[in-house]
Design a protein around this motif. Structure first.
Motif, mmCIF file in Angstrom:
data_model
loop_
_atom_site.group_PDB
_atom_site.id
_atom_site.type_symbol
_atom_site.label_atom_id
_atom_site.label_comp_id
_atom_site.label_asym_id
_atom_site.label_seq_id
_atom_site.Cartn_x
_atom_site.Cartn_y
_atom_site.Cartn_z
ATOM 1 N N ASP A 54 1.237 -1.461 0.398
ATOM 2 C CA ASP A 54 0.328 -0.018 -0.011
ATOM 3 C C ASP A 54 0.712 1.264 -0.046
ATOM 4 O OD1 ASP A 54 -2.954 1.506 0.098
ATOM 5 O OD2 ASP A 54 -1.761 2.395 2.541
ATOM 6 N N SER A 55 1.852 1.083 0.833
ATOM 7 C CA SER A 55 2.911 2.199 1.229
ATOM 8 C C SER A 55 3.754 2.634 -0.618
ATOM 9 C CB SER A 55 3.646 2.257 1.982
ATOM 10 O OG SER A 55 4.710 1.085 1.406
ATOM 11 N N THR A 56 3.816 1.763 -1.492
ATOM 12 C CA THR A 56 4.383 2.009 -2.510
ATOM 13 C C THR A 56 3.461 2.767 -3.501
ATOM 14 O OG1 THR A 56 4.595 -0.309 -2.898
ATOM 15 C CG2 THR A 56 6.075 0.190 -1.976
ATOM 16 N N ILE A 57 2.067 1.473 -3.447
ATOM 17 C CA ILE A 57 1.398 1.936 -4.772
ATOM 18 C C ILE A 57 0.356 3.414 -4.553
ATOM 19 C CG2 ILE A 57 -1.464 2.082 -4.964
ATOM 20 C CD1 ILE A 57 -1.091 -0.909 -4.709
ATOM 21 N N ALA A 176 9.672 -8.916 -0.153
ATOM 22 C CA ALA A 176 10.283 -8.585 -0.738
ATOM 23 C C ALA A 176 8.833 -8.204 -1.706
ATOM 24 C CB ALA A 176 10.906 -10.336 -1.274
ATOM 25 N N THR A 177 7.777 -8.935 -2.442
ATOM 26 C CA THR A 177 6.737 -8.594 -3.264
ATOM 27 C C THR A 177 6.391 -7.304 -3.074
ATOM 28 O OG1 THR A 177 5.633 -9.930 -1.556
ATOM 29 C CG2 THR A 177 6.104 -11.298 -2.704
ATOM 30 N N GLY A 178 5.384 -6.939 -1.760
ATOM 31 C CA GLY A 178 4.911 -5.847 -1.588
ATOM 32 C C GLY A 178 5.689 -4.421 -2.921
ATOM 33 N N PRO A 179 7.092 -4.255 -2.855
ATOM 34 C CA PRO A 179 7.957 -3.419 -3.669
ATOM 35 C C PRO A 179 7.375 -3.495 -4.932
ATOM 36 C CG PRO A 179 9.645 -3.618 -1.627
ATOM 37 C CD PRO A 179 8.037 -4.570 -1.357
ATOM 38 N N ILE A 180 7.401 -4.645 -5.273
ATOM 39 C CA ILE A 180 7.325 -5.219 -6.396
ATOM 40 C C ILE A 180 6.152 -4.858 -7.078
ATOM 41 C CG2 ILE A 180 7.250 -6.531 -8.020
ATOM 42 C CD1 ILE A 180 9.678 -8.806 -6.315
ATOM 43 N N LEU A 181 5.185 -5.541 -6.678
ATOM 44 C CA LEU A 181 3.274 -5.115 -6.812
ATOM 45 C C LEU A 181 2.732 -3.786 -6.887
ATOM 46 C CD1 LEU A 181 2.145 -8.836 -5.129
ATOM 47 C CD2 LEU A 181 2.635 -8.129 -7.211
ATOM 48 N N GLY A 182 3.613 -2.883 -5.550
ATOM 49 C CA GLY A 182 3.403 -1.320 -5.179
ATOM 50 C C GLY A 182 3.527 -0.596 -6.690
ATOM 51 N N PRO A 183 4.268 -0.680 -6.727
ATOM 52 C CA PRO A 183 4.725 0.480 -8.204
ATOM 53 C C PRO A 183 4.164 -0.138 -9.900
ATOM 54 C CG PRO A 183 6.671 -0.096 -7.107
ATOM 55 C CD PRO A 183 5.845 -1.006 -6.458
ATOM 56 N N TRP A 197 -9.221 3.534 -7.241
ATOM 57 C CA TRP A 197 -8.543 2.324 -6.629
ATOM 58 C C TRP A 197 -6.946 2.118 -6.306
ATOM 59 C CZ3 TRP A 197 -11.334 -1.942 -7.575
ATOM 60 C CH2 TRP A 197 -12.515 -1.494 -8.263
ATOM 61 N N LEU A 198 -6.269 3.178 -5.735
ATOM 62 C CA LEU A 198 -5.132 2.938 -4.931
ATOM 63 C C LEU A 198 -5.931 2.352 -4.212
ATOM 64 C CD1 LEU A 198 -3.522 6.329 -5.630
ATOM 65 C CD2 LEU A 198 -2.827 3.965 -7.127
ATOM 66 N N ALA A 317 19.646 1.947 4.775
ATOM 67 C CA ALA A 317 20.648 2.139 3.509
ATOM 68 C C ALA A 317 19.314 1.010 2.419
ATOM 69 C CB ALA A 317 21.372 0.008 3.859
ATOM 70 N N MET A 318 18.277 0.099 2.684
ATOM 71 C CA MET A 318 17.195 0.088 1.627
ATOM 72 C C MET A 318 16.909 0.839 1.510
ATOM 73 S SD MET A 318 13.923 -2.685 2.182
ATOM 74 C CE MET A 318 13.345 -3.038 1.051
ATOM 75 N N TYR A 319 15.852 2.020 2.489
ATOM 76 C CA TYR A 319 15.147 3.304 2.321
ATOM 77 C C TYR A 319 15.561 4.589 1.484
ATOM 78 C CZ TYR A 319 11.182 0.458 4.567
ATOM 79 O OH TYR A 319 9.741 -0.026 4.265
ATOM 80 N N ALA A 320 16.773 4.741 1.907
ATOM 81 C CA ALA A 320 17.997 5.471 1.130
ATOM 82 C C ALA A 320 17.729 4.984 -0.299
ATOM 83 C CB ALA A 320 19.527 5.632 2.069
ATOM 84 N N ALA A 321 18.300 4.162 -0.910
ATOM 85 C CA ALA A 321 18.288 3.595 -2.104
ATOM 86 C C ALA A 321 16.133 3.661 -2.718
ATOM 87 C CB ALA A 321 18.449 2.151 -2.663
ATOM 88 N N GLN A 322 15.463 3.220 -1.699
ATOM 89 C CA GLN A 322 14.535 3.351 -2.102
ATOM 90 C C GLN A 322 13.988 4.530 -2.722
ATOM 91 O OE1 GLN A 322 12.226 -0.004 -0.516
ATOM 92 N NE2 GLN A 322 10.039 1.612 -0.447
ATOM 93 N N PHE A 323 14.616 5.861 -1.978
ATOM 94 C CA PHE A 323 13.955 6.983 -2.010
ATOM 95 C C PHE A 323 14.974 7.600 -3.600
ATOM 96 C CE2 PHE A 323 15.433 11.404 -1.523
ATOM 97 C CZ PHE A 323 14.102 12.448 -0.923
#
Length: 565
Positions: A54-57, A176-183, A197-198, A317-323
């Motif tokens: 949800d957060s990535t969508i 792992a799947t959330g960041p794949i499916l969300g965007p 629908w978001l 490390a993860m969220y810095a790159a995700q940003f």
């Protein structure tokens, strides 16, 4: 599950109303018993993917929300900020709530509240109502994301599973799947439908998750194992911890949006948050685990302290790159929102694949080795992004992200696992809360640091957009390398009769000086005896006279398990 050779269950002894779970100590501590948790794991994974996806969508759909509500970026940023702050409110009280309501009931309640929040967000009539409903969604997400980790570990303890790397691999699938499916789903939804629908996309997933929970999650009864029984609510602790976390996360979010630490919007909430958390630590209740909101005495365990520190930097490390990466693809490389999301998919696939290996590997060689290697591999795979030019192939960069995803999967499993290695069963919920808070603050910290570096590089005028991103990626690499250094503090090989592994019992540290293979009559080689020997070796004499464990539970030397009576 009907094997009569049940392992000792201190919480069942303390709570006669709860049926004792049985397990066969002679069986494999991995796959054989893990198959008995298949139903609960399916339910947890199905529900756990919602808050992460949800957060990535919503992040992908932010421009559409701004247009739909005729608002501006500064106001609509609170749609994401409110979600984050709502999450921070509920995480600290999850141990108390679970002890009172039970894990199954609390999980289903979290699903219902999250679904209700999703529908309410879709029915929002202005930006203020949307932000308010997102706060409610975030509070439910805090419940789900904490229980997603706590419940399976507690079940593993009941089933006598000491090596839980494979279990952690499974329950981290939503991460792992959330960041794949969300965007991807967000891009498709916005291409073919409206912004509503978001949020409505959560409804079918949530309904299935509720059905699975009703069918396969074990019923609650007595005090849940992995929680502290008879704990009273600590209202002052709740205000200080939740309020302090909200203030600190708000400050770090304002760093990213305002472009620096020197603004009053950053300094005031940051100072308030630090003062509130310091007041909580100084409050006498915090030294009594049966009265404190969070048992901070668990930080005396090396596994919890090192796990929290490593999780802080792993989140950073993860969220810095995700940003950075979505902006890198869109602003610097000129791709659309959907194209940028698709270019990020290989990283998610790599992360998903490596998790299948990282769990068993961690069980075999230990958290320290796997996590340290993971941190440095992530840094290595991020390094090329600090040198890319306009002529660098998108296919090459996307391929590099696949290998970066492999490294991320290797990194997160041992970090998530480490906190549970040498703690008593009743401390599982509090250990999860501590590490979850560390990861959340670390994620906000990492995002704030790279946002400041990127903004400062662009404002100086000395570098172009490409150079600014290079410097921001260098900051990400620095956070990751720092994590690799901290990971050397993690425990080594776990789950075996050795220096680092403590089976899931509530035994006291025991008598010092018991040589390997020796112990009290009738207990040679048993899990309880190994707990006595290995716990004492690990804690190096931290147990106080009279059997006071680092968790603060008074344990008479001759009455194991009496702390839960």
């Amino acid at each position: 599950m009907n094997d009569s050779r049940a392992i000792p269950d201190h919480d069942a002894t303390a709570n006669p109303g709860r049926s004792q779970r049985s397990a066969n100590p002679g069986r494999s501590q991995r796959g054989g018993q893990l198959s008995g948790l298949r139903g609960e794991l399916t339910a947890v994974i199905t529900g756990g993917v919602m808050p992460i996806m949800d957060s990535t969508i919503v992040a992908i759909g932010m421009p559409n929300l701004i247009a739909a509500f005729h608002s501006n970026a500064a106001t609509m940023q609170w749609v994401s900020t409110g979600y984050l702050l709502g999450l921070a409110v509920t995480v600290p009280i999850m141990g108390w709530l679970q002890a009172r309501l039970g894990g199954r009931s609390l999980w289903i309640a979290g699903l219902v509240v999250f679904l209700a929040g999703s529908v309410a967000c879709a029915l929002s009539w202005n930006e203020i109502s949307l932000i308010a409903f997102r706060v409610g969604q975030g509070m439910a997400a805090g419940m789900l994301m904490t229980l997603m980790q706590t419940l399976p570990v507690q079940e593993a303890r009941r089933h006598g599973i000491e090596q839980i790397g494979s279990l952690i691999s499974v329950i981290s699938v939503p991460v792992a799947t959330g960041p794949i499916l969300g965007p991807v789903l967000g891009g498709l939804v916005l291409h073919w439908g409206s912004w509503h629908w978001l949020f409505l996309i959560n409804v079918p997933i949530g309904l299935v998750a509720i059905v699975f929970a009703l069918l396969w999650m074990p019923r609650d009864g007595g005090t849940p194992e992995g929680t502290t029984p008879r704990q009273s609510f600590d209202p002052l602790g709740f205000v200080l911890v939740s309020g302090g976390l909200v203030a600190i996360l708000l400050a770090l979010t304002n760093v990213a949006t305002d472009g620096g630490f020197g603004h009053s919007s950053v300094l005031l909430p940051l100072g308030l948050g630090v003062v509130m958390l310091a007041a909580f630590l100084a409050e006498p209740r915090t030294r009594d685990p049966r009265r404190a909101l969070i048992d901070i005495s668990l930080m005396r365990y090396r596994s919890v302290a090192s796990g929290a520190a490593s999780y802080f930097l792993a989140g950073g490390a993860m969220y810095a790159a995700q940003f950075l990466l979505p902006m890198f693809w869109q602003q610097l490389r000129g791709h659309s929102v959907l194209a940028a999301a698709l270019l990020l998919v290989p990283q998610g696939i790599g992360s998903l694949l490596s998790r299948l290996v990282a769990g068993p590997l961690t069980d075999r060689i230990g958290s320290r080795t796997v996590a340290t290697a993971g941190f440095f591999l992530v840094a290595l795979m991020t390094l090329p992004f600090a040198f890319v030019s306009a002529s660098t192939s998108d296919a090459l960069l996307s391929g590099l992200l696949f290998f970066r995803g492999l490294a991320l999967g290797i990194l997160f499993i041992p970090v998530m696992l480490a906190a549970y290695l040498d703690i008593p069963a009743s401390a599982v919920a509090n250990a999860t809360i501590i590490t979850r808070v560390a990861q959340q603050v670390g994620a906000s910290f990492g995002t704030a640091v790279v946002a400041v570096v990127l903004e400062a590089s662009l404002r100086t005028g000395g570098v172009d957009g490409s150079g600014a991103f290079h410097q921001a990626f260098w900051a990400t690499i620095a956070i990751t390398v720092a994590g690799g250094v901290v990971a050397l503090w993690l425990p080594g090989r776990q789950g075996l009769p050795g220096r680092e592994g403590l089976p899931a019992t509530q035994e006291p540290p025991g008598k010092q000086g018991s040589p390997e293979g020796q112990g009290s009559p009738g207990k040679q080689g048993s899990p309880e005896d190994r707990a006595l020997r290995d716990g004492q070796d690990l804690l190096d004499g931290h147990a106080a006279p009279g059997g006071l464990e680092p968790s603060g539970h008074l344990q008479p030397p001759d009455e194991p398990g009496s702390s839960d009576r």
